[in-house]
Each structure stands twice: as structure tokens, then as C-alpha cells.
Design a protein around this motif. Structure first.
Motif, short mmCIF file in Angstrom:
data_model
loop_
_atom_site.label_atom_id
_atom_site.label_comp_id
_atom_site.label_asym_id
_atom_site.label_seq_id
_atom_site.Cartn_x
_atom_site.Cartn_y
_atom_site.Cartn_z
N UNK A 277 0.80 -1.21 -0.05
CA UNK A 277 0.12 -0.04 0.10
C UNK A 277 1.03 1.13 0.05
N UNK A 278 2.09 1.28 0.93
CA UNK A 278 2.88 2.40 0.85
C UNK A 278 3.40 2.46 -0.38
N UNK A 279 4.07 1.63 -1.03
CA UNK A 279 4.78 1.99 -2.49
C UNK A 279 3.75 2.30 -3.42
N UNK A 280 2.30 1.73 -3.38
CA UNK A 280 1.49 2.08 -4.36
C UNK A 280 1.15 3.58 -4.19
N UNK A 281 0.83 3.85 -3.00
CA UNK A 281 0.41 5.49 -2.87
C UNK A 281 1.63 6.53 -2.98
N UNK A 282 2.46 6.01 -2.31
CA UNK A 282 3.73 7.03 -2.26
C UNK A 282 4.29 7.28 -3.66
N UNK A 283 4.51 6.11 -4.40
CA UNK A 283 5.08 6.14 -5.93
C UNK A 283 3.83 7.19 -6.65
N UNK A 284 2.55 6.73 -6.51
CA UNK A 284 1.55 7.23 -7.17
C UNK A 284 1.80 8.92 -7.07
N UNK A 285 1.73 9.31 -5.73
CA UNK A 285 1.85 10.69 -5.40
C UNK A 285 3.18 11.12 -5.92
N UNK A 286 4.37 10.44 -6.04
CA UNK A 286 5.76 11.09 -6.59
C UNK A 286 5.56 11.17 -8.03
N UNK A 287 4.92 10.31 -8.97
CA UNK A 287 5.05 10.27 -10.11
C UNK A 287 4.04 11.16 -10.70
N UNK A 288 3.00 11.39 -9.92
CA UNK A 288 1.83 12.68 -10.14
C UNK A 288 2.55 13.87 -10.20
#
Length: 430
Positions: A277-288
Motif C-alpha cells: 500500500x505504501x509503495x502504491x500510494x507513495x509512488x503514485x504521488x511521486x509520479x503525479x
């Protein structure tokens, strides 16, 4: 074990930086500004993973998605006209591979060291990959083959009982940093390409920042985010100074800022209780944030004065808000954790006897890092118990106590009991 845990992540990052993230292989095809075709579906897929995808589904989806990303990479070289479609397919498929690689990192005995090794090795291998004198028709299949490493690696996905759950307060800063970073590269990189003292030397500053950041992790993780913001502000202040020297130093500062930020983000994500969950949300925010920065740079164009004014305003505001957030993590009225000199007294009187439970003696910023069992083990250690005595007190095996203590050492970025107790006292007094 550190290298084994880092290898899938290293292979994925080299592929990412060589191809879809405006890598040297993609730009050779003349596919300028095609990064958004990759980032938008990548962000959406990462958000789905972080939003509640069952973890048992990640390994098979990583295999299927990885195969799609491999195929898309090969097709890009063969049919450049279809680059937008192929990048979109790679954006969806590689999201599952990325989260799997991050989950494998969590298996390392020293998570912080594995994160740093992964970032340094990925950038070093990328430089070598770029420098090797072989045709690009060979490098494209080689880049695609890199994805096989995380695809074929034994899955690191598992239920996590321990870890933090304080991801949300700091992700906005990561998002803001990626926006201004995209603005900076949009305004600066073309000038740097024409004025570089030694092309490729900028990676040295990234690597140096990661290594320095690993040392700073032993004090306070959020300090890396503050350093990233400050270095970016310094870089922007140089943009308006004419001359090749200022252009070079500005990009070097941005690379150092990126090194601090990337290590901070990895350390933050790997410390979370639910890694997927952390990598999914964290990297989604980063890439956004990267996508927003790229879009803003395309809209603003060459208006460097406007870029600097907006970015410095945003970064200055971020430093102030970050300071307030970090202050809120350590309220001044939290009861003190005894320093090293007070441990003997605690051992004699016993923590929690006639006083508050040990959990409430920890400041909130530390309290959220540990599971209930870790707090129980830590309470015994603070009272001066040996591992054997703690095991008897908690009715668990001595090996379990050692396992919990190893996790505590990793979360506190220390190497042993004495350093742990010293740092506990230091963090409370700060």
C-alpha cells in the motif's frame, strides 16, 4: 543479503531511467515529451495498487504486467510511431513490477542500507549502460531484459504486523518537490547539455547525496526532506546568474537535492506497516508530481524568471510547513525517556511501576514507529533486561526478542543497544 534484496529494485530503476522516463534510449528516437504517456497510466495503476489491491494478487499481476512492459520496450525500438501506445502499456504493467521490487527491498536485514545501495548502484549502472559502445538496437533488448530480474525474483509480498503508519503528512512535500524539480529541469537541462563541464558528472553529486543521506538517517529521517528542499532553493537561486559555471552548479545542486529526496522517500515507504500500500500510494504521488512538473514546464516554456519566482515561493512555503509538521510530531509536554545515565534507576524501579506505561513515555513520533510487541520488548530493554530476561518476562523465545530488536534497530537506524538507548534519549530531548 543487502545486495540480493536491492538487485530487483536496481534493475527496475535502470530500465526506468534508460527508457520511459525520457531516458537516453527513448530520446534517441526523437520521442520528446512522451513521458506523460507513460506517467499517467502508471500513476493510475499505482493508485489502484495502493488503494486496496489484495496483496496475494501482486505476484501474478507483476508477472503479467512485467511481460507487457518487456514487450512494450522491444516494440518501441521496432515501431517508433507507436511510442505513445507502447509507453502507456509499459506504464500500466511496470507499476506492478515496481511495487514488487519495493516489497523485496523490505526483506533486507538493513533496509536503509539496501535503499541507499539500490539508488547508488542504479545510477552507476545507468552511467555504464549509457557509456558502453554498442548499438542502440542492442541496448533496447538489454533494457527489456533488466525487467526480468524483478519479474523472476521470489516475491517479497507478505503481511506486515510491524511498522509505521504516518505516510500521509509528508507525501505533499514529495509532490511539491517533484513539481518544482520538473520545472527546474525544464528550464535548465537544455542549457546544461550545451555547457556541461563533463557530461555525466552530475551523477556523482546524486550518489554523494545518497551516501551522505544514509549517515543523516541515523539522526532524523525528515531532515533529508528539508535538505532536499534547501538544495533545490539554492539551485533555483543560481538559474538567473549567466554563465556556464552557474548552470553546472545549479544542476549539481538539483542532483544532490534529488538524491536526498529519493533516499528519504524510500526510507519512508520501507518503514510503513503495509509495504504494498505504501509503495502504491507513495509512488503514485511521486509520479503525479513529476507529471505535473513536466506539464507546467511545457506550459511555461522558457520564462525562466517566472519559473524561479514561482518555484522559490513554493519551496519557501514548503520549508515553513515542513517545520510545523515536524514540530507537531514532537509535542513539548511528552514525558522524557531516561538518558543512558538513568537506565540503572529504571532497572531498579521498573518501568511502569507506579508511573505511566512505557508506551506513553515515548514521544508520539517514536510511538508510531513500533508495533505493540516491539514496544513491549523495548520497554524490557530500557529497564536493563537482557534478551533472555525479556523473553522470560514476555513469554516468548529469545530468538523472537532478537528479531524484534533487529527491527527496532532498523527503524531507528542504529547498530546496537547502546546506540539505541542514546538515540531514544536524544530524540526525546530535541
Amino acid at each position: 543479503m543487502i545486495l540480493t534484496a536491492s538487485l530487483p529494485f536496481v534493475a527496475f530503476v535502470v530500465w526506468l531511467l534508460a527508457v520511459p522516463m525520457e531516458g537516453f534510449l527513448l530520446t534517441r528516437l526523437g520521442a520528446d515529451n512522451a513521458i506523460l504517456f507513460f506517467l499517467v497510466p502508471h500513476v493510475i495503476t499505482l493508485a489502484v495498487i495502493g488503494g486496496g489491491l489484495p496483496r496475494r494478487m501482486l505476484p501474478p499481476l507483476a508477472a503479467v504486467g512485467g511481460a507487457a512492459a518487456v514487450g512494450s520496450t522491444l516494440l518501441i525500438a521496432q515501431a517508433p510511431a507507436g511510442v505513445p501506445w507502447f509507453l502507456s502499456g509499459a506504464g500500466v504493467g511496470s507499476a506492478f513490477v515496481c511495487v514488487k521490487a519495493g516489497s523485496i527491498l523490505k526483506r533486507s536485514p538493513s533496509v536503509a542500507a539496501s535503499a541507499a545501495v539500490g539508488l547508488v548502484a542504479a545510477n552507476a549502472l545507468l552511467f555504464v549502460f549509457m557509456a558502453v559502445p554498442v548499438p542502440h538496437s542492442v541496448k533496447f533488448p538489454a533494457a527489456a531484459a533488466l525487467l526480468l530480474v524483478p519479474i523472476l525474483a521470489r516475491s517479497g509480498v507478505q503481511d506486515e504486523a510491524d511498522g509505521e503508519s504516518n505516510l500521509a503528512p509528508f507525501l505533499p512535500f514529495v509532490f511539491v518537490f517533484q513539481i518544482v524539480s520538473g520545472l527546474m529541469y525544464g528550464a535548465l537541462f537544455q542549457d546544461y547539455a550545451a555547457a556541461a563541464f563533463l557530461p555525466g558528472i552530475e551523477l556523482v553529486f546524486y550518489v554523494a547525496a545518497v551516501m551522505a543521506g544514509l549517515v543523516l538517517l541515523h539522526r532524523r529521517r525528515e531532515g533529508l526532506l528539508a535538505l532536499a528542499i534547501v538544495m533545490a532553493m539554492f539551485a533555483f537561486s543560481l538559474v538567473l546568474i549567466d554563465g556556464p559555471a552557474s548552470v553546472n552548479v545549479a544542476l549539481f545542486a538539483m542532483q544532490a537535492a534529488a538524491g536526498f529526496l529519493d533516499l528519504y522517500l524510500l526510507a519512508l515507504l520501507l518503514a510503513q506497516r503495509d509495504t504494498c500500500r505504501a509503495f502504491g500510494i507513495g509512488l503514485a504521488v511521486t509520479c503525479a508530481g513529476i507529471a505535473a512538473g513536466k506539464t507546467a514546464s511545457l506550459l511555461i516554456g522558457d520564462a525562466s524568471h517566472l519559473v524561479v519566482a514561482v518555484a522559490n515561493l513554493v519551496l519557501t512555503s514548503s520549508v515553513l510547513v515542513l517545520y510545523l509538521v515536524m514540530r507537531s510530531e514532537r509535542p513539548p509536554d511528552a514525558p522524557a525517556i531516561p538518558a543512558m545515565g538513568d537506565m540503572a534507576g529504571m532497572a531498579e524501579t521498573g518501568a511502569g511501576e507506579g508511573g505511566p506505561p512505557f508506551e506513553f513515555m515515548l514521544p508520539p513520533g517514536l510511538r508510531k514507529r513500533f508495533s505493540d510487541q516491539e514496544k513491549s520488548v523495548l520497554a524490557c530493554v530500557v529497564r536493563g533486561m537482557t534478551f533472555k530476561e525479556a523473553a522470560r518476562e514476555l513469554d516468548i523465545s529469545e530468538s523472537s526478542v532478537k528479531t524484534y530488536m533487529k527491527r527496532i534497530y532498523d527503524k531507528m537506524s542504529v547498530s546496537g543497544k547502546e546506540e539505541l538507548l542514546t538515540k531514544l534519549g536524544t530524540e526525546q530531548r530535541e
